[in-house]
Design a protein around this motif. Structure first.
Motif, PDB file in Angstrom:
ATOM      1  N   LYS A 181      58.797 -14.621 -59.803  1.00 48.90           N
ATOM      2  CA  LYS A 181      57.560 -14.094 -60.390  1.00 48.90           C
ATOM      3  C   LYS A 181      56.426 -14.001 -59.378  1.00 48.90           C
ATOM      4  CE  LYS A 181      58.318 -15.785 -65.088  1.00 48.90           C
ATOM      5  NZ  LYS A 181      57.875 -16.732 -66.109  1.00 48.90           N
ATOM      6  N   HIS A 182      56.506 -14.811 -58.305  1.00 51.60           N
ATOM      7  CA  HIS A 182      55.337 -14.934 -57.437  1.00 51.60           C
ATOM      8  C   HIS A 182      55.498 -14.402 -56.023  1.00 51.60           C
ATOM      9  CE1 HIS A 182      54.270 -17.701 -60.683  1.00 51.60           C
ATOM     10  NE2 HIS A 182      53.053 -17.303 -60.405  1.00 51.60           N
ATOM     11  N   VAL A 183      56.711 -14.319 -55.500  1.00 48.35           N
ATOM     12  CA  VAL A 183      56.815 -13.876 -54.108  1.00 48.35           C
ATOM     13  C   VAL A 183      56.449 -12.399 -54.012  1.00 48.35           C
ATOM     14  CG1 VAL A 183      58.483 -15.581 -53.337  1.00 48.35           C
ATOM     15  CG2 VAL A 183      59.304 -13.437 -54.281  1.00 48.35           C
ATOM     16  N   ALA A 226      59.000 -10.060 -63.830  1.00 43.86           N
ATOM     17  CA  ALA A 226      57.619  -9.752 -64.224  1.00 43.86           C
ATOM     18  C   ALA A 226      56.757 -11.013 -64.321  1.00 43.86           C
ATOM     19  CB  ALA A 226      57.617  -9.016 -65.551  1.00 43.86           C
ATOM     20  N   HIS A 227      55.580 -10.909 -63.752  1.00 45.95           N
ATOM     21  CA  HIS A 227      54.600 -11.993 -63.828  1.00 45.95           C
ATOM     22  C   HIS A 227      53.641 -11.684 -64.977  1.00 45.95           C
ATOM     23  CE1 HIS A 227      51.062 -14.389 -62.832  1.00 45.95           C
ATOM     24  NE2 HIS A 227      51.889 -15.179 -62.170  1.00 45.95           N
ATOM     25  N   PRO A 228      53.183 -12.698 -65.734  1.00 49.96           N
ATOM     26  CA  PRO A 228      52.191 -12.439 -66.789  1.00 49.96           C
ATOM     27  C   PRO A 228      50.951 -11.750 -66.219  1.00 49.96           C
ATOM     28  CG  PRO A 228      53.055 -14.669 -66.968  1.00 49.96           C
ATOM     29  CD  PRO A 228      53.576 -14.112 -65.678  1.00 49.96           C
ATOM     30  N   ALA A 279      44.545 -15.568 -69.147  1.00 53.83           N
ATOM     31  CA  ALA A 279      44.886 -16.963 -68.879  1.00 53.83           C
ATOM     32  C   ALA A 279      45.844 -17.130 -67.695  1.00 53.83           C
ATOM     33  CB  ALA A 279      45.507 -17.596 -70.122  1.00 53.83           C
ATOM     34  N   HIS A 280      46.471 -16.044 -67.277  1.00 54.99           N
ATOM     35  CA  HIS A 280      47.486 -16.144 -66.219  1.00 54.99           C
ATOM     36  C   HIS A 280      47.680 -14.769 -65.598  1.00 54.99           C
ATOM     37  CE1 HIS A 280      51.852 -17.505 -65.073  1.00 54.99           C
ATOM     38  NE2 HIS A 280      51.052 -17.407 -64.014  1.00 54.99           N
ATOM     39  N   PHE A 281      47.238 -14.622 -64.366  1.00 54.07           N
ATOM     40  CA  PHE A 281      47.361 -13.324 -63.705  1.00 54.07           C
ATOM     41  C   PHE A 281      47.273 -13.477 -62.189  1.00 54.07           C
ATOM     42  CE2 PHE A 281      42.960 -12.207 -62.387  1.00 54.07           C
ATOM     43  CZ  PHE A 281      42.272 -13.266 -62.970  1.00 54.07           C
ATOM     44  N   LYS A 336      47.538 -14.632 -54.709  1.00 51.90           N
ATOM     45  CA  LYS A 336      46.984 -15.801 -55.401  1.00 51.90           C
ATOM     46  C   LYS A 336      47.137 -15.626 -56.903  1.00 51.90           C
ATOM     47  CE  LYS A 336      43.972 -19.362 -56.049  1.00 51.90           C
ATOM     48  NZ  LYS A 336      43.536 -19.211 -57.391  1.00 51.90           N
ATOM     49  N   CYS A 337      47.927 -16.518 -57.501  1.00 53.03           N
ATOM     50  CA  CYS A 337      48.035 -16.594 -58.958  1.00 53.03           C
ATOM     51  C   CYS A 337      47.012 -17.624 -59.433  1.00 53.03           C
ATOM     52  CB  CYS A 337      49.452 -17.022 -59.347  1.00 53.03           C
ATOM     53  SG  CYS A 337      49.598 -17.486 -61.088  1.00 53.03           S
ATOM     54  N   ASN A 338      46.322 -17.327 -60.505  1.00 56.86           N
ATOM     55  CA  ASN A 338      45.271 -18.254 -60.954  1.00 56.86           C
ATOM     56  C   ASN A 338      45.847 -19.589 -61.416  1.00 56.86           C
ATOM     57  OD1 ASN A 338      46.312 -17.082 -63.363  1.00 56.86           O
ATOM     58  ND2 ASN A 338      44.456 -17.707 -64.449  1.00 56.86           N
ATOM     59  N   LEU A 339      47.130 -19.634 -61.784  1.00 53.25           N
ATOM     60  CA  LEU A 339      47.734 -20.900 -62.213  1.00 53.25           C
ATOM     61  C   LEU A 339      48.673 -21.507 -61.183  1.00 53.25           C
ATOM     62  CD1 LEU A 339      48.764 -20.368 -65.948  1.00 53.25           C
ATOM     63  CD2 LEU A 339      46.732 -21.489 -65.030  1.00 53.25           C
ATOM     64  N   HIS A 340      49.290 -20.671 -60.365  1.00 56.80           N
ATOM     65  CA  HIS A 340      50.369 -21.151 -59.510  1.00 56.80           C
ATOM     66  C   HIS A 340      50.082 -21.039 -58.015  1.00 56.80           C
ATOM     67  CE1 HIS A 340      52.460 -20.210 -63.411  1.00 56.80           C
ATOM     68  NE2 HIS A 340      52.753 -21.473 -63.208  1.00 56.80           N
ATOM     69  N   GLY A 341      48.834 -20.788 -57.652  1.00 57.49           N
ATOM     70  CA  GLY A 341      48.437 -20.892 -56.259  1.00 57.49           C
ATOM     71  C   GLY A 341      48.844 -19.741 -55.363  1.00 57.49           C
TER      72      GLY A 341
HETATM   73 FE   LIG Z   1      51.696 -17.406 -62.039  1.00 56.02          FE
END
Ligand SMILES: [Fe+2]
Length: 127
Positions: free
Chosen positions: A30-32, A58-60, A64-66, A111-116
């Protein structure tokens, strides 16, 4: 004995990269960032670099999560940033880049707001 909390336990510490490209976790998928760029470019000629997040899974994309932004570097040379608005823009960016000499690999960081922070790199040659 109580286990000590370290940076290795905290996704918000440092820059995350996949541990094993052959066995990516869902969180990693989801993040790379995925970089699409030529393997070889000509000196001082513009070329296109596309960076996408959530292409593998897919990433949200909600308040709240983007994905907040994508940065592009060549080595340690900063090339640009694309910023996103939750739910109203997708974490994909196209950069037009022109390099006069080698700086190192292309590096995309998001940068994900929840996962750095998450980063990948892609080698590029300059002729
Ligand atoms: Fe995330």
């Amino acid at each position: 004995m109580e286990r000590r909390w370290t940076c290795e336990d905290d996704i918000l510490c440092g820059i995350n990269t996949p541990k094993d490209w052959e066995n990516l976790t869902d969180l990693e998928k989801k993040h790379v960032p995925v970089i699409e760029a030529p393997d070889r470019v000509k000196k001082d000629e513009p070329f296109t670099v596309k960076v996408m997040v959530g292409k593998l899974l897919a990433h949200p994309n909600e308040p709240a999560h983007f994905i907040e932004w994508i940065d592009l570097y060549c080595g340690d040379t900063y090339l640009g940033r694309a910023a996103f608005s939750a739910g109203m823009s997708y974490p994909e960016a196209v950069f037009i880049v022109k390099l006069s000499h080698a700086h190192g690999p292309l590096r995309a960081r998001e940068k994900c707001n929840l996962h750095g922070l998450w980063e990948v790199s892609k080698p590029i040659e300059i002729e």
